[in-house]
Write an enzyme that holds these catalytic residues in place. Sequence first.
Site: not given
Length: 166
Positions: A149-150
């Site tokens: 997700t980063c």
Amino acid sequence: FFFFSSRRRHTRFLPVSWARRCVQETGTWDVLCSEFFKIIPENYFNIFDEREVEMIFNGLNFIDVDDWEKNTEYKGAFYKNHQLIKWFWQIMRTYSQKELAKLLHFCTGSSRTPVEGFRVLESNRGNFSKFCIESMKYTKDNEYLRAHTCFNRLDIPLYPLSLIHI
């Protein structure tokens, strides 16, 4: 956090804990709004209705698969016309908006797209970071999709054709 972005260049954060405390201690919504408008002047919002303000804060609640595909990068063994990628987008087009939102949340940490579309998708650091699909080696211990997700990235194993049933 409440989030506001002016063309994604200037961001301000207002902790939810502060907002809750303000409302609880005073018992009024007006105090919260007046404090909020000290950070972001009220006249910035006068041109918007409540639906548009919600879109500014939360993004779009409609996921355009064509826009998503158009603004996706491919890494590793994948490229736009790789057979697994073609199948991926074919399957995505069969998903409901709710299913798309779940997958988007899995990959990016948000179930909504930016108001300007996927071309301005941001990483968790606030930098523009297009959605990315990267290949990874398939093994019995590494047979599932993996998300970062980063970085707005989805890793897909290079499944052997004998395992694919479409």
